[in-house]
Write a protein that holds these residues in place. Structure first.
Motif, PDB file in Angstrom:
ATOM      1  N   VAL A   1     -42.548 -33.381  38.232  1.00 36.24           N
ATOM      2  CA  VAL A   1     -43.432 -34.006  37.462  1.00 36.24           C
ATOM      3  C   VAL A   1     -43.418 -33.805  35.926  1.00 36.24           C
ATOM      4  O   VAL A   1     -43.259 -34.885  35.352  1.00 36.24           O
ATOM      5  N   MET A   2     -42.943 -32.908  35.565  1.00 37.35           N
ATOM      6  CA  MET A   2     -42.473 -32.597  34.224  1.00 37.35           C
ATOM      7  C   MET A   2     -41.305 -33.294  33.750  1.00 37.35           C
ATOM      8  O   MET A   2     -41.333 -33.946  32.606  1.00 37.35           O
ATOM      9  N   SER A   3     -40.201 -33.414  34.593  1.00 38.61           N
ATOM     10  CA  SER A   3     -39.268 -34.229  34.429  1.00 38.61           C
ATOM     11  C   SER A   3     -39.586 -35.617  34.328  1.00 38.61           C
ATOM     12  O   SER A   3     -39.055 -36.486  33.483  1.00 38.61           O
ATOM     13  N   PHE A   4     -40.386 -36.147  35.375  1.00 37.16           N
ATOM     14  CA  PHE A   4     -40.955 -37.651  35.216  1.00 37.16           C
ATOM     15  C   PHE A   4     -41.537 -38.054  33.923  1.00 37.16           C
ATOM     16  O   PHE A   4     -41.398 -38.888  33.363  1.00 37.16           O
ATOM     17  N   TYR A   5     -42.330 -37.165  33.664  1.00 37.83           N
ATOM     18  CA  TYR A   5     -43.275 -37.247  32.138  1.00 37.83           C
ATOM     19  C   TYR A   5     -42.103 -37.289  31.014  1.00 37.83           C
ATOM     20  O   TYR A   5     -42.289 -37.953  30.004  1.00 37.83           O
ATOM     21  N   GLY A   6     -41.113 -36.300  31.201  1.00 37.35           N
ATOM     22  CA  GLY A   6     -40.072 -36.429  30.117  1.00 37.35           C
ATOM     23  C   GLY A   6     -39.369 -37.694  29.983  1.00 37.35           C
ATOM     24  O   GLY A   6     -38.924 -38.151  28.864  1.00 37.35           O
ATOM     25  N   ILE A   7     -38.879 -38.301  31.027  1.00 36.97           N
ATOM     26  CA  ILE A   7     -38.121 -39.451  31.076  1.00 36.97           C
ATOM     27  C   ILE A   7     -38.862 -40.724  30.574  1.00 36.97           C
ATOM     28  O   ILE A   7     -38.492 -41.521  29.900  1.00 36.97           O
ATOM     29  N   ALA A   8     -40.306 -40.394  31.135  1.00 41.84           N
ATOM     30  CA  ALA A   8     -41.084 -41.647  30.794  1.00 41.84           C
ATOM     31  C   ALA A   8     -41.404 -41.506  29.278  1.00 41.84           C
ATOM     32  O   ALA A   8     -41.307 -42.547  28.436  1.00 41.84           O
ATOM     33  N   GLY A   9     -41.602 -40.457  28.625  1.00 39.31           N
ATOM     34  CA  GLY A   9     -41.853 -40.273  27.429  1.00 39.31           C
ATOM     35  C   GLY A   9     -40.759 -40.752  26.349  1.00 39.31           C
ATOM     36  O   GLY A   9     -40.589 -41.230  25.294  1.00 39.31           O
ATOM     37  N   LEU A  10     -39.379 -40.532  26.892  1.00 41.54           N
ATOM     38  CA  LEU A  10     -38.325 -40.828  26.369  1.00 41.54           C
ATOM     39  C   LEU A  10     -38.130 -42.347  26.293  1.00 41.54           C
ATOM     40  O   LEU A  10     -37.726 -42.813  25.190  1.00 41.54           O
ATOM     41  N   PHE A  11     -38.391 -43.019  27.375  1.00 41.05           N
ATOM     42  CA  PHE A  11     -38.382 -44.200  27.303  1.00 41.05           C
ATOM     43  C   PHE A  11     -39.356 -45.145  26.146  1.00 41.05           C
ATOM     44  O   PHE A  11     -38.915 -45.955  25.404  1.00 41.05           O
ATOM     45  N   ILE A  12     -40.594 -44.799  26.267  1.00 40.59           N
ATOM     46  CA  ILE A  12     -41.503 -45.024  25.392  1.00 40.59           C
ATOM     47  C   ILE A  12     -41.173 -44.881  23.886  1.00 40.59           C
ATOM     48  O   ILE A  12     -41.157 -45.635  22.902  1.00 40.59           O
ATOM     49  N   SER A  13     -40.511 -43.598  23.727  1.00 40.85           N
ATOM     50  CA  SER A  13     -40.102 -43.114  22.304  1.00 40.85           C
ATOM     51  C   SER A  13     -39.081 -44.114  21.832  1.00 40.85           C
ATOM     52  O   SER A  13     -38.880 -44.497  20.650  1.00 40.85           O
ATOM     53  N   SER A  14     -38.135 -44.442  23.028  1.00 43.30           N
ATOM     54  CA  SER A  14     -37.036 -45.254  22.371  1.00 43.30           C
ATOM     55  C   SER A  14     -37.276 -46.739  22.248  1.00 43.30           C
ATOM     56  O   SER A  14     -36.759 -47.538  21.071  1.00 43.30           O
TER      57      SER A  14
ATOM     58  N   SER B   1     -38.147 -20.079  33.484  1.00 42.90           N
ATOM     59  CA  SER B   1     -38.185 -20.945  34.465  1.00 42.90           C
ATOM     60  C   SER B   1     -38.806 -20.428  35.669  1.00 42.90           C
ATOM     61  O   SER B   1     -39.170 -21.245  36.636  1.00 42.90           O
ATOM     62  N   GLN B   2     -39.089 -19.046  35.794  1.00 42.37           N
ATOM     63  CA  GLN B   2     -39.538 -18.661  37.048  1.00 42.37           C
ATOM     64  C   GLN B   2     -41.022 -18.961  37.289  1.00 42.37           C
ATOM     65  O   GLN B   2     -41.612 -18.854  38.185  1.00 42.37           O
ATOM     66  N   GLN B   3     -41.865 -19.147  36.112  1.00 42.80           N
ATOM     67  CA  GLN B   3     -43.020 -19.511  36.102  1.00 42.80           C
ATOM     68  C   GLN B   3     -43.327 -20.933  36.480  1.00 42.80           C
ATOM     69  O   GLN B   3     -44.579 -21.069  37.010  1.00 42.80           O
ATOM     70  N   ILE B   4     -42.394 -21.931  36.564  1.00 45.38           N
ATOM     71  CA  ILE B   4     -42.579 -23.246  37.085  1.00 45.38           C
ATOM     72  C   ILE B   4     -41.660 -23.436  38.052  1.00 45.38           C
ATOM     73  O   ILE B   4     -40.346 -23.447  38.106  1.00 45.38           O
ATOM     74  N   ILE B   5     -42.154 -23.878  39.094  1.00 42.63           N
ATOM     75  CA  ILE B   5     -41.617 -24.105  40.412  1.00 42.63           C
ATOM     76  C   ILE B   5     -40.974 -25.683  40.343  1.00 42.63           C
ATOM     77  O   ILE B   5     -41.884 -26.596  39.928  1.00 42.63           O
ATOM     78  N   PHE B   6     -39.693 -25.785  40.711  1.00 41.68           N
ATOM     79  CA  PHE B   6     -39.288 -27.188  40.672  1.00 41.68           C
ATOM     80  C   PHE B   6     -40.143 -28.337  41.578  1.00 41.68           C
ATOM     81  O   PHE B   6     -40.414 -29.246  40.846  1.00 41.68           O
ATOM     82  N   PHE B   7     -40.511 -27.924  42.853  1.00 38.35           N
ATOM     83  CA  PHE B   7     -41.278 -28.934  43.522  1.00 38.35           C
ATOM     84  C   PHE B   7     -42.908 -28.434  43.508  1.00 38.35           C
ATOM     85  O   PHE B   7     -42.966 -27.326  44.051  1.00 38.35           O
ATOM     86  N   PRO B   8     -43.704 -28.903  43.022  1.00 37.51           N
ATOM     87  CA  PRO B   8     -43.812 -30.240  42.333  1.00 37.51           C
ATOM     88  C   PRO B   8     -43.879 -30.271  40.770  1.00 37.51           C
ATOM     89  O   PRO B   8     -43.610 -31.158  40.394  1.00 37.51           O
ATOM     90  N   GLN B   9     -44.016 -29.063  40.347  1.00 36.75           N
ATOM     91  CA  GLN B   9     -44.270 -28.928  38.908  1.00 36.75           C
ATOM     92  C   GLN B   9     -43.131 -29.441  38.027  1.00 36.75           C
ATOM     93  O   GLN B   9     -43.095 -30.244  37.180  1.00 36.75           O
ATOM     94  N   GLY B  10     -41.876 -29.090  38.589  1.00 36.17           N
ATOM     95  CA  GLY B  10     -40.783 -29.540  37.642  1.00 36.17           C
ATOM     96  C   GLY B  10     -40.649 -30.908  37.861  1.00 36.17           C
ATOM     97  O   GLY B  10     -39.922 -31.379  36.757  1.00 36.17           O
TER      98      GLY B  10
END
Length: 184
Positions: free
Chosen positions: A65-78, A54-63
């Protein structure tokens, strides 16, 4: 899959329950879950996935963006899992010479119009039409022309039939219904 006799032709139509749809829904679910876990682990500063510290990925902005993509992907998957479980697009085409009717049935999305049922008289069928568009996005669709109703598709648009297969299917159906074939 179809069943034929001298007087009745029943064609079963496959819906969303296909191996490719199951694979895509599963891959999308796992990928989006991975994105969401990496984004969440960057927020909490803990390693939820051992491959990415987790030290390699900073929460703002990478974390974020990745959370947003994860949530969007879960919606499409559902959405994909729902269409698979409801088997959207499945049904049958029934051509009955004895009764003189054609019945087309498809399952849609849940709600008031979940069952799509069309019924026509055989005497109203003008022709069987083949539409073939070649190129990068090849499209081969079989239609039934009805007087005053227009064209009703009989094959799925994503069904990959060769020109020979669709011509043979059109010829057999036109012969069974005793109507001409049109090619566009």
């Amino acid at each position: 899959m179809s069943w034929r006799s001298e007087r009745i032709w029943i064609e079963l139509i496959a819906g969303s329950r296909k191996t490719s749809n199951l694979c895509w829904a599963f891959i999308l679910f796992l990928g989006s879950l991975g994105f969401l876990l990496v984004g969440t682990s960057s927020y909490f500063g803990r390693n939820f996935i051992s491959l990415f510290p987790s030290q390699q990925i900073i929460f703002f902005p990478q974390g974020i963006v990745m959370s947003f993509y994860g949530i969007a992907g879960l919606f499409i998957s559902s959405y994909l899992w729902c269409t698979i479980s409801w088997n959207v697009g499945s049904g049958y085409d029934r051509f009955d010479i004895k009764e003189g009717i054609v019945c087309i049935f498809r399952w849609g999305f849940p709600g008031k119009n979940r069952r799509i049922f069309l019924q026509f008289l055989m005497k109203d069928i003008q022709s069987i039409r083949i539409e073939i568009k070649e190129g990068i996005y090849a499209r081969r669709v079989l239609y039934m022309e009805i007087k005053g109703q227009g064209a009703i598709p009989l094959t799925r648009t994503d069904e990959n039939l060769t020109p020979r297969e669709i011509e043979q299917k059109a010829a057999e159906l036109a012969y069974f219904l005793r109507v001409p074939i049109e090619v566009f």
